[in-house]
Write a protein that holds these residues in place. Structure first.
Motif, PDB file in Angstrom:
ATOM      1  N   VAL A   9      -7.031 102.788  66.243  1.00  0.00           N
ATOM      2  CA  VAL A   9      -5.828 103.516  66.630  1.00  0.00           C
ATOM      3  C   VAL A   9      -4.644 102.551  66.718  1.00  0.00           C
ATOM      4  CG1 VAL A   9      -4.770 104.863  68.490  1.00  0.00           C
ATOM      5  CG2 VAL A   9      -7.168 105.268  67.845  1.00  0.00           C
ATOM      6  N   ILE A  10      -3.530 102.926  66.047  1.00  0.00           N
ATOM      7  CA  ILE A  10      -2.346 102.056  66.077  1.00  0.00           C
ATOM      8  C   ILE A  10      -1.094 102.764  66.601  1.00  0.00           C
ATOM      9  CG2 ILE A  10      -3.215 100.535  64.261  1.00  0.00           C
ATOM     10  CD1 ILE A  10      -1.171 101.906  62.352  1.00  0.00           C
ATOM     11  N   GLY A  11      -1.140 104.091  66.759  1.00  0.00           N
ATOM     12  CA  GLY A  11       0.041 104.786  67.253  1.00  0.00           C
ATOM     13  C   GLY A  11      -0.137 106.285  67.247  1.00  0.00           C
ATOM     14  N   VAL A  12       0.980 106.966  67.461  1.00  0.00           N
ATOM     15  CA  VAL A  12       0.956 108.428  67.506  1.00  0.00           C
ATOM     16  C   VAL A  12       2.298 108.969  67.024  1.00  0.00           C
ATOM     17  CG1 VAL A  12       1.685 108.480  69.942  1.00  0.00           C
ATOM     18  CG2 VAL A  12       0.462 110.453  68.979  1.00  0.00           C
ATOM     19  N   MET A  13       2.215 110.086  66.323  1.00  0.00           N
ATOM     20  CA  MET A  13       3.411 110.816  65.922  1.00  0.00           C
ATOM     21  C   MET A  13       3.462 112.054  66.804  1.00  0.00           C
ATOM     22  SD  MET A  13       4.420 112.346  62.159  1.00  0.00           S
ATOM     23  CE  MET A  13       3.035 113.462  62.112  1.00  0.00           C
ATOM     24  N   GLN A  14       4.530 112.180  67.577  1.00  0.00           N
ATOM     25  CA  GLN A  14       4.670 113.356  68.424  1.00  0.00           C
ATOM     26  C   GLN A  14       5.532 114.368  67.705  1.00  0.00           C
ATOM     27  OE1 GLN A  14       5.761 111.906  72.496  1.00  0.00           O
ATOM     28  NE2 GLN A  14       3.765 112.820  72.854  1.00  0.00           N
ATOM     29  N   MET A  15       5.034 115.583  67.594  1.00  0.00           N
ATOM     30  CA  MET A  15       5.802 116.618  66.918  1.00  0.00           C
ATOM     31  C   MET A  15       5.655 117.945  67.636  1.00  0.00           C
ATOM     32  SD  MET A  15       3.604 117.020  63.411  1.00  0.00           S
ATOM     33  CE  MET A  15       3.307 118.770  63.213  1.00  0.00           C
ATOM     34  N   GLU A  60       3.549 121.570  71.326  1.00  0.00           N
ATOM     35  CA  GLU A  60       3.315 120.151  71.096  1.00  0.00           C
ATOM     36  C   GLU A  60       2.092 119.973  70.218  1.00  0.00           C
ATOM     37  OE1 GLU A  60       3.130 117.379  74.335  1.00  0.00           O
ATOM     38  OE2 GLU A  60       4.935 118.224  75.241  1.00  0.00           O
ATOM     39  N   ASP A  61       2.168 119.052  69.274  1.00  0.00           N
ATOM     40  CA  ASP A  61       1.071 118.844  68.333  1.00  0.00           C
ATOM     41  C   ASP A  61       1.038 117.369  67.931  1.00  0.00           C
ATOM     42  OD1 ASP A  61      -1.024 119.294  66.621  1.00  0.00           O
ATOM     43  OD2 ASP A  61       0.144 120.380  65.123  1.00  0.00           O
ATOM     44  N   ASP A  62       0.413 116.538  68.765  1.00  0.00           N
ATOM     45  CA  ASP A  62       0.353 115.101  68.507  1.00  0.00           C
ATOM     46  C   ASP A  62      -0.600 114.784  67.368  1.00  0.00           C
ATOM     47  OD1 ASP A  62       2.072 114.585  70.657  1.00  0.00           O
ATOM     48  OD2 ASP A  62       0.413 114.437  72.074  1.00  0.00           O
ATOM     49  N   LYS A  63      -0.232 113.774  66.588  1.00  0.00           N
ATOM     50  CA  LYS A  63      -1.079 113.267  65.506  1.00  0.00           C
ATOM     51  C   LYS A  63      -1.312 111.780  65.771  1.00  0.00           C
ATOM     52  CE  LYS A  63      -0.253 117.142  63.176  1.00  0.00           C
ATOM     53  NZ  LYS A  63      -1.140 118.256  63.424  1.00  0.00           N
ATOM     54  N   ILE A  64      -2.542 111.414  66.040  1.00  0.00           N
ATOM     55  CA  ILE A  64      -2.889 110.004  66.209  1.00  0.00           C
ATOM     56  C   ILE A  64      -2.800 109.342  64.837  1.00  0.00           C
ATOM     57  CG2 ILE A  64      -4.740 108.388  66.836  1.00  0.00           C
ATOM     58  CD1 ILE A  64      -3.432 109.879  69.241  1.00  0.00           C
ATOM     59  N   ILE A  65      -2.280 108.133  64.785  1.00  0.00           N
ATOM     60  CA  ILE A  65      -2.214 107.374  63.538  1.00  0.00           C
ATOM     61  C   ILE A  65      -3.143 106.179  63.675  1.00  0.00           C
ATOM     62  CG2 ILE A  65      -0.724 106.061  61.982  1.00  0.00           C
ATOM     63  CD1 ILE A  65       1.576 107.910  62.912  1.00  0.00           C
ATOM     64  N   ALA A  66      -3.998 106.006  62.679  1.00  0.00           N
ATOM     65  CA  ALA A  66      -5.017 104.965  62.740  1.00  0.00           C
ATOM     66  C   ALA A  66      -5.226 104.370  61.356  1.00  0.00           C
ATOM     67  CB  ALA A  66      -6.329 105.552  63.266  1.00  0.00           C
ATOM     68  N   PHE A  95       7.784 108.537  66.909  1.00  0.00           N
ATOM     69  CA  PHE A  95       6.577 107.752  66.731  1.00  0.00           C
ATOM     70  C   PHE A  95       6.466 106.830  67.936  1.00  0.00           C
ATOM     71  CE2 PHE A  95       7.622 108.924  62.389  1.00  0.00           C
ATOM     72  CZ  PHE A  95       6.379 109.224  61.858  1.00  0.00           C
ATOM     73  N   MET A  96       5.259 106.664  68.437  1.00  0.00           N
ATOM     74  CA  MET A  96       5.048 105.778  69.581  1.00  0.00           C
ATOM     75  C   MET A  96       3.857 104.870  69.290  1.00  0.00           C
ATOM     76  SD  MET A  96       5.933 108.280  72.818  1.00  0.00           S
ATOM     77  CE  MET A  96       4.342 109.037  72.808  1.00  0.00           C
ATOM     78  N   GLY A  97       3.791 103.759  69.990  1.00  0.00           N
ATOM     79  CA  GLY A  97       2.787 102.737  69.749  1.00  0.00           C
ATOM     80  C   GLY A  97       1.400 103.076  70.269  1.00  0.00           C
ATOM     81  N   ARG A  98       0.521 102.102  70.140  1.00  0.00           N
ATOM     82  CA  ARG A  98      -0.900 102.345  70.423  1.00  0.00           C
ATOM     83  C   ARG A  98      -1.182 102.654  71.887  1.00  0.00           C
ATOM     84  NH1 ARG A  98      -2.476  96.214  69.069  1.00  0.00           N
ATOM     85  NH2 ARG A  98      -1.873  95.358  71.068  1.00  0.00           N
ATOM     86  N   GLU A  99      -0.429 102.059  72.823  1.00  0.00           N
ATOM     87  CA  GLU A  99      -0.697 102.336  74.238  1.00  0.00           C
ATOM     88  C   GLU A  99      -0.470 103.814  74.550  1.00  0.00           C
ATOM     89  OE1 GLU A  99      -2.184 100.250  76.348  1.00  0.00           O
ATOM     90  OE2 GLU A  99      -2.221  98.717  74.776  1.00  0.00           O
ATOM     91  N   ASP A 100       0.588 104.392  73.986  1.00  0.00           N
ATOM     92  CA  ASP A 100       0.832 105.825  74.168  1.00  0.00           C
ATOM     93  C   ASP A 100      -0.267 106.642  73.494  1.00  0.00           C
ATOM     94  OD1 ASP A 100       3.401 105.999  75.653  1.00  0.00           O
ATOM     95  OD2 ASP A 100       4.144 104.878  73.930  1.00  0.00           O
TER      96      ASP A 100
END
Length: 184
Positions: A94-100, A106-112, A158-163
């Motif tokens: 996991v490296i981040g998240v796209m919040q949309m 709300e429909d978050d997408k984890i980016i990895a 877009f937010m980082g991995r901690e989020d």
């Protein structure tokens, strides 16, 4: 009906979550088909063919044993140098998240990144990605429903991995509160 295997409930989310998660791919990168897990049967179904001239910018799927407010498991986009076939298990860093927001929900997408792909596993945070990669993801999600009865999707940030870790942990807690602790 007899008990049957369901990837959402019966596959582990991974021992090193939230940093590294097991993901189940539903849609390969480049697809115009929107495939998704049928929650009842555990099979993959074709939900629809995208209405627009866009295609998925990364492998797309979900993290097992997670649950979100949209009544689905947590979505994940996995960057990888090879095409990943549907229903493939991928260990994903996991490296981040796209919040949309999709239709006011709300429909978050984890980016990895695929943990075992040397061409991408050196990325440790979303800030490490080429800016065009994030722009491609944003444009895809903002455009892919535009021709579909004027549905609107807004990528907020877009937010980082901690989020991303916090969002994954929240989805695990919601899953356990909703379905019990079903350890696969």
């Amino acid at each position: 009906m007899a008990n049957h295997f369901n990837p959402w409930h019966d596959v582990s989310r991974g021992e090193n979550n939230p940093q590294v998660v097991q993901s189940i791919i539903e849609i390969p990168k480049g697809s115009k088909g929107k495939y998704e897990l049928d929650k009842e049967s555990g099979l993959l179904k074709l939900d629809r063919v995208l209405f627009s001239a866009v295609h998925y910018p990364a492998a797309y799927g979900f993290i097992p044993q997670t649950y979100c407010d949209d009544k689905d498991p947590l979505d994940i986009l996995v960057l990888c140098s090879v095409d990943i076939v549907p229903m493939c298990l991928v260990e994903a860093k996991v490296i981040g998240v796209m919040q949309m927001v999709d239709q006011d929900e709300e429909d978050d997408k984890i980016i990895a990144v695929a943990a075992h792909d040397i061409s991408v596993n050196h990325y440790n945070d979303i800030a490490d990605l080429p800016p065009h990669t994030l722009l491609e993801m944003q444009r895809f999600f903002e455009d892919y429903k535009a021709l579909e009865h004027n549905k609107h999707v807004n990528v907020e940030r877009f937010m980082g991995r901690e989020d991303a870790y916090r969002i994954i942990n929240d989805s695990i807690k919601l899953y356990e509160d909703t379905f019990g602790n079903r350890k696969a």
